[in-house]
Design an enzyme around this catalytic site. Structure first.
Site, PDB file in Angstrom:
ATOM      1  CB  SER A  20      -1.616  -7.863  -4.505  1.00  7.32           C
ATOM      2  OG  SER A  20      -1.829  -6.646  -5.176  1.00  7.32           O
TER       3      SER A  20
ATOM      4  CB  VAL B  69     -10.611  -3.904 -12.224  1.00  7.31           C
ATOM      5  CG1 VAL B  69     -10.363  -4.888 -11.092  1.00  7.31           C
ATOM      6  CG2 VAL B  69      -9.893  -2.579 -11.977  1.00  7.31           C
TER       7      VAL B  69
ATOM      8  CE1 TYR C  52      -7.602   7.694  -5.990  1.00  6.85           C
ATOM      9  CE2 TYR C  52      -8.383   9.415  -4.526  1.00  6.85           C
ATOM     10  CZ  TYR C  52      -7.964   8.114  -4.726  1.00  6.85           C
ATOM     11  OH  TYR C  52      -7.914   7.240  -3.663  1.00  6.85           O
TER      12      TYR C  52
ATOM     13  CB  ALA D 100     -13.784  12.678 -12.059  1.00  8.00           C
TER      14      ALA D 100
ATOM     15  CB  ILE E  88      -5.275   4.554   4.528  1.00  7.60           C
ATOM     16  CG1 ILE E  88      -6.724   5.060   4.721  1.00  7.60           C
ATOM     17  CG2 ILE E  88      -5.050   3.197   5.200  1.00  7.60           C
ATOM     18  CD1 ILE E  88      -7.169   5.305   6.143  1.00  7.60           C
TER      19      ILE E  88
END
Ligand code: NAP
Length: 242
Positions: free
Chosen positions: A10, A60, A153, A155, A186
């Site tokens: 999205s 997810v 993060y 890990a 980014i």
């Protein structure tokens, strides 16, 4: 029709990858967690590329729902399969380990790492049967180097890198490639609030990357031209981690 599923499609990098894969002729299954209007916007961009797609809203990290949704899709598409999977959904909840609540540790791992298992596992067998598949997962420089304030993060992303290397060896004979992309900074919602002016001084290219630049790499890894690249982690970071 050739189908590609992008988790976290999205916004940000996931959206740019959806557009790139549409440009390459894929019918897009656009997963996201909650942001209906942004997901609709991605679908409109896919349609502007002359392809079609559909929204697939699920978390997810919720294995039961992921399995049920993917199985329902497979039942309604008995002669087709999802040949490109981009495991892109991810969040960060940064904190020094000494202050990190268990919830922030678990949530980051549940989405990035368990999400990798939850979505990849059901889609693997059809790829093996059809003897073609592309699995591309978003890791991070944080998963290669380890960054302070991001133990959770790092890990999760380090786990994705290791799982990518292991899985690649299991399925290479069936022309299923499994690779990871490790971006540096980014420009997306995820880096909002970071001090870009200060951080870019640490990047040899002296700028943040764009989602479209990451999407080009994902598109290449999805393409037949990348058939002999598997089990790899490709950094896209302006020279940040060299
Ligand atoms: P972003 O702009 O924050 O977008 C995150 C996307 O993930 C959104 O589409 C979001 O959906 C989706 N998402 C979040 N939790 C989800 C869940 N539980 N289930 C399904 N979808 C979920 O992030 P981004 O910067 O594009 O990052 C994309 C990937 O690249 C992530 O894995 C990130 O860790 C990785 N990465 C990013 C950077 C960077 O500098 N941006 C650097 C290295 C790695 P909603 O819109 O519904 O919330």
């Amino acid at each position: 029709m050739r189908y590609a599923l992008v988790t976290g499609g999205s916004r940000g990098i996931g959206r740019a990858i959806c557009v790139k894969l549409a440009q390459m002729g894929y019918h897009l299954l656009i997963n996201y967690a909650s942001n209906d209007s942004e997901a609709e916007a991605t679908l409109r961009m896919v349609r502007q590329m002359g392809q079609d797609g559909e929204l697939m809203k699920f978390d997810v990290s919720d294995r039961k729902t992921v399995t049920a949704t993917l199985e329902a899709w497979m039942e309604t598409h008995p002669d087709e399969y999802i040949e490109v999977l981009v495991n892109n959904a991810g969040i960060r909840r940064d904190n020094l380990m000494v202050f990190m609540p268990e919830e922030d540790w678990s949530r980051v791992l549940d989405i990035s790492l368990n999400g990798f298992y939850n979505v990849t596992q059901p889609l693997l067998q059809p790829m093996l049967v059809h003897k073609f598949g592309r699995i591309i997962s978003l890791a991070s420089v944080s998963g290669m180097k380890g960054l302070p304030g991001q133990a959770n993060y790092s890990a999760a992303k380090g786990g994705i890198i290791a799982a990518t290397k292991a899985l690649a060896q299991e399925v290479a004979r069936k022309n299923v490639t499994v690779n990871a992309i490790a971006p540096g900074f980014i420009k997306t919602d995820m880096v909002e609030g970071l001090d870009e002016a200060a951080l870019k001084k640490t990047i040899p290219a002296n700028r943040f990357g764009t989602p479209e630049e990451v999407a080009e790499l994902a598109g290449f890894l999805a393409s037949p031209a990348a058939a002999y690249i598997t089990g790899n982690v490709i950094a896209i970071d302006g020279g940040l981690y060299t």
